[in-house]
Design a protein around this motif. Structure first.
Motif, PDB file in Angstrom:
ATOM      1  N   VAL A 156       0.861  -1.192   0.000  1.00 24.30           N
ATOM      2  CA  VAL A 156       0.000   0.000   0.000  1.00 24.30           C
ATOM      3  C   VAL A 156       0.889   1.231   0.000  1.00 24.30           C
ATOM      4  O   VAL A 156       1.626   1.476   0.950  1.00 24.30           O
ATOM      5  N   ARG A 157       0.822   1.996  -1.091  1.00 27.47           N
ATOM      6  CA  ARG A 157       1.579   3.243  -1.175  1.00 27.47           C
ATOM      7  C   ARG A 157       0.734   4.395  -0.645  1.00 27.47           C
ATOM      8  O   ARG A 157      -0.468   4.472  -0.915  1.00 27.47           O
ATOM      9  N   THR A 158       1.380   5.294   0.076  1.00 27.89           N
ATOM     10  CA  THR A 158       0.696   6.464   0.611  1.00 27.89           C
ATOM     11  C   THR A 158       1.613   7.672   0.461  1.00 27.89           C
ATOM     12  O   THR A 158       2.701   7.580  -0.132  1.00 27.89           O
ATOM     13  N   SER A 159       1.195   8.834   0.984  1.00 24.42           N
ATOM     14  CA  SER A 159       1.996  10.038   0.783  1.00 24.42           C
ATOM     15  C   SER A 159       1.749  11.073   1.873  1.00 24.42           C
ATOM     16  O   SER A 159       0.688  11.097   2.505  1.00 24.42           O
ATOM     17  N   TRP A 160       2.746  11.899   2.117  1.00 23.26           N
ATOM     18  CA  TRP A 160       2.664  13.088   2.970  1.00 23.26           C
ATOM     19  C   TRP A 160       1.970  12.776   4.296  1.00 23.26           C
ATOM     20  O   TRP A 160       1.034  13.452   4.711  1.00 23.26           O
ATOM     21  N   VAL A 161       2.443  11.734   4.966  1.00 22.53           N
ATOM     22  CA  VAL A 161       1.787  11.261   6.186  1.00 22.53           C
ATOM     23  C   VAL A 161       2.178  12.133   7.387  1.00 22.53           C
ATOM     24  O   VAL A 161       3.342  12.490   7.568  1.00 22.53           O
ATOM     25  N   TYR A 162       1.206  12.452   8.197  1.00 23.41           N
ATOM     26  CA  TYR A 162       1.431  13.178   9.449  1.00 23.41           C
ATOM     27  C   TYR A 162       0.523  12.586  10.510  1.00 23.41           C
ATOM     28  O   TYR A 162      -0.518  11.990  10.202  1.00 23.41           O
ATOM     29  N   GLY A 163       0.912  12.704  11.783  1.00 22.58           N
ATOM     30  CA  GLY A 163       0.104  12.150  12.857  1.00 22.58           C
ATOM     31  C   GLY A 163       0.467  12.780  14.190  1.00 22.58           C
ATOM     32  O   GLY A 163       1.266  13.715  14.275  1.00 22.58           O
ATOM     33  N   GLY A 191       1.121  17.107  -3.813  1.00 25.78           N
ATOM     34  CA  GLY A 191       0.891  15.797  -3.224  1.00 25.78           C
ATOM     35  C   GLY A 191      -0.430  15.763  -2.482  1.00 25.78           C
ATOM     36  O   GLY A 191      -1.229  16.712  -2.544  1.00 25.78           O
ATOM     37  N   ALA A 192      -0.661  14.674  -1.779  1.00 26.02           N
ATOM     38  CA  ALA A 192      -1.910  14.478  -1.035  1.00 26.02           C
ATOM     39  C   ALA A 192      -1.592  14.211   0.430  1.00 26.02           C
ATOM     40  O   ALA A 192      -1.130  13.112   0.771  1.00 26.02           O
ATOM     41  N   PRO A 193      -1.805  15.179   1.323  1.00 28.39           N
ATOM     42  CA  PRO A 193      -1.583  14.938   2.752  1.00 28.39           C
ATOM     43  C   PRO A 193      -2.484  13.825   3.281  1.00 28.39           C
ATOM     44  O   PRO A 193      -3.662  13.717   2.890  1.00 28.39           O
ATOM     45  N   THR A 194      -1.940  13.016   4.168  1.00 31.05           N
ATOM     46  CA  THR A 194      -2.669  11.860   4.691  1.00 31.05           C
ATOM     47  C   THR A 194      -2.491  11.777   6.196  1.00 31.05           C
ATOM     48  O   THR A 194      -1.361  11.618   6.692  1.00 31.05           O
ATOM     49  N   TRP A 195      -3.595  11.888   6.941  1.00 33.09           N
ATOM     50  CA  TRP A 195      -3.557  11.746   8.399  1.00 33.09           C
ATOM     51  C   TRP A 195      -3.342  10.278   8.726  1.00 33.09           C
ATOM     52  O   TRP A 195      -4.056   9.399   8.239  1.00 33.09           O
ATOM     53  N   SER A 196      -2.360   9.991   9.567  1.00 33.05           N
ATOM     54  CA  SER A 196      -2.007   8.604   9.864  1.00 33.05           C
ATOM     55  C   SER A 196      -3.161   7.831  10.508  1.00 33.05           C
ATOM     56  O   SER A 196      -3.274   6.612  10.323  1.00 33.05           O
ATOM     57  N   ALA A 197      -4.034   8.501  11.260  1.00 36.18           N
ATOM     58  CA  ALA A 197      -5.176   7.812  11.860  1.00 36.18           C
ATOM     59  C   ALA A 197      -6.147   7.339  10.786  1.00 36.18           C
ATOM     60  O   ALA A 197      -6.714   6.235  10.879  1.00 36.18           O
ATOM     61  N   ASP A 198      -6.354   8.158   9.749  1.00 38.00           N
ATOM     62  CA  ASP A 198      -7.209   7.738   8.629  1.00 38.00           C
ATOM     63  C   ASP A 198      -6.565   6.575   7.885  1.00 38.00           C
ATOM     64  O   ASP A 198      -7.242   5.607   7.508  1.00 38.00           O
ATOM     65  N   LEU A 199      -5.256   6.672   7.654  1.00 34.98           N
ATOM     66  CA  LEU A 199      -4.540   5.601   6.963  1.00 34.98           C
ATOM     67  C   LEU A 199      -4.609   4.307   7.755  1.00 34.98           C
ATOM     68  O   LEU A 199      -4.827   3.227   7.183  1.00 34.98           O
ATOM     69  N   ALA A 200      -4.445   4.383   9.069  1.00 30.09           N
ATOM     70  CA  ALA A 200      -4.520   3.188   9.913  1.00 30.09           C
ATOM     71  C   ALA A 200      -5.878   2.513   9.776  1.00 30.09           C
ATOM     72  O   ALA A 200      -5.968   1.276   9.656  1.00 30.09           O
ATOM     73  N   SER A 201      -6.943   3.291   9.792  1.00 24.48           N
ATOM     74  CA  SER A 201      -8.288   2.718   9.641  1.00 24.48           C
ATOM     75  C   SER A 201      -8.439   2.055   8.280  1.00 24.48           C
ATOM     76  O   SER A 201      -9.038   0.978   8.166  1.00 24.48           O
ATOM     77  N   THR A 224      -4.427   7.422   0.011  1.00 24.94           N
ATOM     78  CA  THR A 224      -4.025   8.726   0.537  1.00 24.94           C
ATOM     79  C   THR A 224      -5.277   9.526   0.871  1.00 24.94           C
ATOM     80  O   THR A 224      -6.395   9.155   0.504  1.00 24.94           O
ATOM     81  N   GLY A 225      -5.062  10.653   1.530  1.00 26.26           N
ATOM     82  CA  GLY A 225      -6.145  11.604   1.678  1.00 26.26           C
ATOM     83  C   GLY A 225      -6.625  12.049   0.309  1.00 26.26           C
ATOM     84  O   GLY A 225      -5.845  12.093  -0.654  1.00 26.26           O
ATOM     85  N   GLY A 226      -7.912  12.382   0.193  1.00 24.26           N
ATOM     86  CA  GLY A 226      -8.460  12.751  -1.105  1.00 24.26           C
ATOM     87  C   GLY A 226      -8.023  14.136  -1.544  1.00 24.26           C
ATOM     88  O   GLY A 226      -7.776  15.022  -0.730  1.00 24.26           O
ATOM     89  N   GLY A 227      -7.917  14.312  -2.862  1.00 33.40           N
ATOM     90  CA  GLY A 227      -7.546  15.603  -3.413  1.00 33.40           C
ATOM     91  C   GLY A 227      -6.044  15.805  -3.439  1.00 33.40           C
ATOM     92  O   GLY A 227      -5.263  14.870  -3.252  1.00 33.40           O
TER      93      GLY A 227
END
Length: 298
Positions: A156-163, A191-201, A224-227
């Motif tokens: 699973v690839r993701t991007s710009w993760v913060y938590g 890029g698309a910022p992604t909250w780590s809590a959303d990614l975890a779910s 990733t987060g949308g948009g």
């Protein structure tokens, strides 16, 4: 719904902590940090996955590994690629081999940095890889190691993760808002910022689908987060959440803010593969950021 026994290497990182927080009577989570589980140690990995399988058997649960362990210091990797390779390639290779031998499914988290970053549309999983940094090269090689292991594995690839845990872009901008009158931030990297809590779910939903026997046929997914936005747009949104004047954030170019590792100019990942797999898309990045700050204020 079957009970799930989950092992999360990298459990003390921002994503690992959010995965650990999903523990419930139906989900038994063990989330060791690198001090407890060094993924580059074959013996430690064998012991951890064997313990997971045994714990699941005794509980009548299904075992699953979500690998959140990674060397993510993008700039440091340029001069420490050997260590980055050990954690991002050797570690996943060992983990996947042990998961294969114990018949434990594996979800491995990867990154937008595996792409060149010069696209004019969101990247799909099947697009050619062309990493331009040591970090990106090691993560791409780690994907190959996992997918070529024979394990029942997904990337699973993701991007710009913060938590909430560790250091990240959001925390840095929050600190700088209190220290500087104005702030110049790059406005030509998308890029698309992604909250780590959303990614975890999202990862847990994928894990559930796997252990219930209907995991996606596609073995590489994007989540990733949308948009999309730029670091400049992201920072202005952070200021808005802080109640600070976003006009204090000024745009600049990548050339004006050089870094040791090259950054992708456009690394937005398409979430189509995630949705096509029947998985719930993550909320738009701006909504995720608002939820992050709301959770921080509680």
């Amino acid at each position: 719904m079957p009970m799930l026994s989950l092992l999360v290497p990298g459990g003390t990182g921002q994503l690992g902590r959010d995965l650990a927080a999903l523990s419930s009577p139906e989900i038994d989570v063990v989330a060791p940090g690198s001090a407890e589980l060094d993924v580059t140690s074959a013996g430690a990995v064998v012991a951890a996955v064997s313990a997971l399988a045994e714990r699941a058997r005794e509980a009548g649960a299904t075992p699953l590994v979500i690998n959140a362990a990674a060397y993510t210091a993008v700039d440091a990797a340029e001069t420490d690629e050997r260590r980055a390779f050990a954690v991002n390639v050797d570690g996943p290779r060992v983990l996947a081999a042990v998961c294969s031998s114990r018949r434990v499914p594996l979800v491995h988290v990867s990154t937008d940095y595996v792409f060149a970053g010069n696209a004019d549309r969101p990247y799909e999983p099947e697009d050619d890889l062309e990493p331009h940094s040591a970090y990106g090269r090691t993560k791409a090689a780690g994907e190959d190691a996992v997918l070529g292991s024979g394990a029942q594995a997904w990337v699973v690839r993701t991007s710009w993760v913060y938590g909430a845990s560790g250091s990240n872009f959001v925390k840095t901008m929050v600190r700088l808002e209190g220290e500087r009158e104005t702030l110049s931030v790059v406005d030509d990297q998308h890029g698309a910022p992604t909250w780590s809590a959303d990614l975890a779910s999202g990862l847990l939903e994928l894990g559930r689908s796997i252990v219930e026997g209907h995991g996606p046929s596609r073995r590489i997914l994007h989540c990733t987060g949308g948009g999309e936005t730029t670091w400049f747009g992201f920072t202005r949104a952070i200021f808005e959440e802080l109640g600070a004047d976003p006009e204090r954030v000024k745009p600049c170019t990548t050339e004006e803010f050089p870094r040791p590792a090259p950054r992708p100019a456009y690394s937005v990942l398409s979430n189509k593969s995630w949705v096509d797999a029947g998985l719930t898309p993550l909320r738009p990045w701006r909504d995720g950021l608002a939820a992050y700050f709301a959770a921080a204020r509680r």
